[in-house]
Design an enzyme around this catalytic site. Structure first.
Site, PDB file in Angstrom:
ATOM      1  N   PHE A 185      36.590  48.149  80.070  1.00  0.00           N
ATOM      2  CA  PHE A 185      37.150  46.821  79.549  1.00  0.00           C
ATOM      3  C   PHE A 185      38.301  46.254  80.678  1.00  0.00           C
ATOM      4  O   PHE A 185      37.908  45.448  81.142  1.00  0.00           O
ATOM      5  CB  PHE A 185      37.984  47.339  78.307  1.00  0.00           C
ATOM      6  CG  PHE A 185      38.980  46.270  77.830  1.00  0.00           C
ATOM      7  CD1 PHE A 185      38.679  44.955  77.864  1.00  0.00           C
ATOM      8  CD2 PHE A 185      40.300  46.667  77.415  1.00  0.00           C
ATOM      9  CE1 PHE A 185      39.779  44.003  77.653  1.00  0.00           C
ATOM     10  CE2 PHE A 185      41.180  45.763  77.069  1.00  0.00           C
ATOM     11  CZ  PHE A 185      40.961  44.346  76.919  1.00  0.00           C
TER      12      PHE A 185
ATOM     13  N   TYR B 218      45.166  63.076  75.157  1.00  0.00           N
ATOM     14  CA  TYR B 218      44.811  61.648  76.002  1.00  0.00           C
ATOM     15  C   TYR B 218      46.228  61.526  76.987  1.00  0.00           C
ATOM     16  O   TYR B 218      46.340  61.410  78.024  1.00  0.00           O
ATOM     17  CB  TYR B 218      44.661  60.573  75.321  1.00  0.00           C
ATOM     18  CG  TYR B 218      44.724  59.243  76.251  1.00  0.00           C
ATOM     19  CD1 TYR B 218      44.068  59.099  77.323  1.00  0.00           C
ATOM     20  CD2 TYR B 218      45.534  58.202  75.880  1.00  0.00           C
ATOM     21  CE1 TYR B 218      44.420  58.017  78.096  1.00  0.00           C
ATOM     22  CE2 TYR B 218      45.813  57.014  76.355  1.00  0.00           C
ATOM     23  CZ  TYR B 218      45.150  57.146  77.608  1.00  0.00           C
ATOM     24  OH  TYR B 218      45.379  55.745  78.396  1.00  0.00           O
TER      25      TYR B 218
ATOM     26  N   THR C 164      49.738  54.648  81.384  1.00  0.00           N
ATOM     27  CA  THR C 164      50.089  54.061  80.055  1.00  0.00           C
ATOM     28  C   THR C 164      51.180  54.232  79.558  1.00  0.00           C
ATOM     29  O   THR C 164      52.013  55.211  79.807  1.00  0.00           O
ATOM     30  CB  THR C 164      48.823  54.580  79.195  1.00  0.00           C
ATOM     31  OG1 THR C 164      49.028  54.126  77.733  1.00  0.00           O
ATOM     32  CG2 THR C 164      48.903  56.161  79.349  1.00  0.00           C
ATOM     33  N   ASP C 165      51.704  53.468  78.729  1.00  0.00           N
ATOM     34  CA  ASP C 165      52.883  53.588  78.002  1.00  0.00           C
ATOM     35  C   ASP C 165      52.841  54.879  77.141  1.00  0.00           C
ATOM     36  O   ASP C 165      53.988  55.387  76.821  1.00  0.00           O
ATOM     37  CB  ASP C 165      53.135  52.188  77.021  1.00  0.00           C
ATOM     38  CG  ASP C 165      52.296  51.982  76.285  1.00  0.00           C
ATOM     39  OD1 ASP C 165      51.117  52.636  75.892  1.00  0.00           O
ATOM     40  OD2 ASP C 165      52.411  51.014  75.354  1.00  0.00           O
ATOM     41  N   GLU C 166      52.017  55.294  76.775  1.00  0.00           N
ATOM     42  CA  GLU C 166      51.761  56.404  75.889  1.00  0.00           C
ATOM     43  C   GLU C 166      52.355  57.833  76.693  1.00  0.00           C
ATOM     44  O   GLU C 166      52.612  58.953  75.668  1.00  0.00           O
ATOM     45  CB  GLU C 166      50.294  56.751  75.387  1.00  0.00           C
ATOM     46  CG  GLU C 166      49.767  55.462  74.469  1.00  0.00           C
ATOM     47  CD  GLU C 166      48.577  56.075  73.962  1.00  0.00           C
ATOM     48  OE1 GLU C 166      48.371  57.083  73.298  1.00  0.00           O
ATOM     49  OE2 GLU C 166      47.481  55.131  73.644  1.00  0.00           O
TER      50      GLU C 166
ATOM     51  N   LYS D  20      47.441  61.680  81.058  1.00  0.00           N
ATOM     52  CA  LYS D  20      47.749  60.808  81.602  1.00  0.00           C
ATOM     53  C   LYS D  20      49.094  61.048  82.582  1.00  0.00           C
ATOM     54  O   LYS D  20      49.356  60.892  83.758  1.00  0.00           O
ATOM     55  CB  LYS D  20      47.875  59.457  81.085  1.00  0.00           C
ATOM     56  CG  LYS D  20      46.506  58.890  80.786  1.00  0.00           C
ATOM     57  CD  LYS D  20      45.622  58.395  81.826  1.00  0.00           C
ATOM     58  CE  LYS D  20      45.932  57.277  82.407  1.00  0.00           C
ATOM     59  NZ  LYS D  20      44.951  56.706  83.484  1.00  0.00           N
TER      60      LYS D  20
ATOM     61  N   ASP E  60      30.978  59.725  89.937  1.00  0.00           N
ATOM     62  CA  ASP E  60      32.106  60.499  89.267  1.00  0.00           C
ATOM     63  C   ASP E  60      33.142  60.576  90.060  1.00  0.00           C
ATOM     64  O   ASP E  60      32.934  60.927  91.274  1.00  0.00           O
ATOM     65  CB  ASP E  60      31.447  61.836  88.556  1.00  0.00           C
ATOM     66  CG  ASP E  60      32.677  62.496  87.593  1.00  0.00           C
ATOM     67  OD1 ASP E  60      33.710  62.232  87.921  1.00  0.00           O
ATOM     68  OD2 ASP E  60      32.214  63.358  86.879  1.00  0.00           O
TER      69      ASP E  60
END
Length: 340
Positions: free
Chosen positions: A12, A151, A126-128, A155, A60
């Site tokens: 995406f 996840y 990511t903000d996560e 990260k 990969d």
């Protein structure tokens, strides 16, 4: 000619960034390395596949021999690492692939960057990784990492590897951490496209828990612009939060989509919450604004309208996706919840 390797460029955000670079930099070579897992879709880039400055390689990022071959063949100057398993729900069902791709894959890219003296390595995070916020405050770059899902933990681990390679080896790493993206070509398991497509098909819209989890939303093109600013002006060793100050409760996003599509709120179906579901994210993006001069240019209202219209106009794109593995996964994850 500058040469940029974009990993995960068929996904995406990656595909939107590939297109952004080709449209804005006609003198830049773009190499897209993508494994084409379930979320990688070359249809996302049909409009640029004949561009002489665009090159696709299926593979990969964990394959160091292949990455080294690409770096040498295309004389790569910059690596932008989008390649990642990124769906929280899938990381709960099966964490192993997240560890392999998101951590080991990043380490391979860092090692190749070090070995061949790549000018810049941009790690798309990511903000996560920050965990969950209470009702007040925003994530800052100097806050501790407190990931709550497999996840997010993968990260955060990759981010720490990037820091270590910068501190130990001087690898020119810059980390970006962005809030929730939305826009064209987003895989239909994510909140906004899932709700749009289900509403268009008059199917139930599954909403976790009470629906009051808060996310900070940014249009994907603004994210692409921010990464461009980081490539051009970002300082190695630094972290830049990217956001747009659009905080919305999930339930309000769902109701907005239904309203814009003229569909009834009776389609909303509250389902059992997922484990470790973070309550609120919000980004303090003052650093990238003050130091690099970036700020979003799309309003949320404009961007969500454009996004909904894109899914209406590109029904053939998402209908081809909603089949096979995706349908099996959808039933596996949501099936029992929709029955309750």
């Amino acid at each position: 000619m500058q040469s940029i390797l974009i990993t995960g460029g068929a996904g995406f955000i990656g595909s939107n960034f590939v297109r952004y670079m080709l449209q804005n930099y006609p003198d830049v070579r773009v190499v897209n390395l993508d494994k084409l897992t379930y979320a990688g879709n070359l249809e996302n880039l049909k409009d640029v596949e004949d561009n002489p400055n665009y090159h696709f390689v299926r593979g990969d990022i964990c394959n160091q021999e292949l990455v080294e071959y690409i770096v040498q063949k295309f004389e790569v100057d910059v690596i932008v690492n989008f390649a990642a398993e990124s769906h929280v729900d899938r990381s709960i069902l099966g964490p192993e692939i997240f560890i392999k791709t998101n951590i080991l894959g990043t380490q391979v890219l860092l090692e190749v960057t070090k070995k061949f003296g790549i000018e810049r390595f941009i790690q798309i995070s990511t903000d996560e990784v920050y965990g969950s916020l209470g009702p007040e405050g925003k994530f800052r770059e100097d806050m501790p990492l407190l990931p709550n899902s497999p996840y997010a933990a993968s990260k955060a681990s990759a981010d720490l590897l990037c820091r270590a390679y910068f501190k130990t080896f001087g690898v020119p790493v810059v980390i970006t951490r962005c809030s929730n993206n939305f826009g064209p070509y987003q895989f239909p398991e994510k909140l906004i496209p899932l709700m749009i497509i289900n509403a268009l098909n008059d199917k139930p819209l599954p909403v976790y828990g009470d629906g009051k989890n808060v996310r900070d939303w940014i249009y994907v093109i603004d994210h692409c612009r921010a990464i461009d600013f980081v490539i051009q002006k970002g300082k190695p060793g630094e972290i830049y939060n990217i956001g747009a100050s659009n905080e919305w409760q999930n339930i309000d996003i769902v109701k907005l989509i239904l309203k814009k599509l003229g569909k009834p709120e009776s389609l909303i179906k509250f389902v059992k919450d997922r484990p470790g579901h973070d309550r609120r994210y919000a980004m303090d993006w003052s650093k990238i604004k003050n130091e690099l001069g970036w700020e979003p240019i799309y309003s949320f209202e404009e961007a969500i309208t454009e996004t909904i219209n894109w899914y209406i106009q590109n029904e053939s794109w998402w209908k081809r996706i909603i089949s096979g593995e995706y349908q099996n996964y959808y039933q596996l994850w949501y099936g029992e919840r929709l029955k309750n």
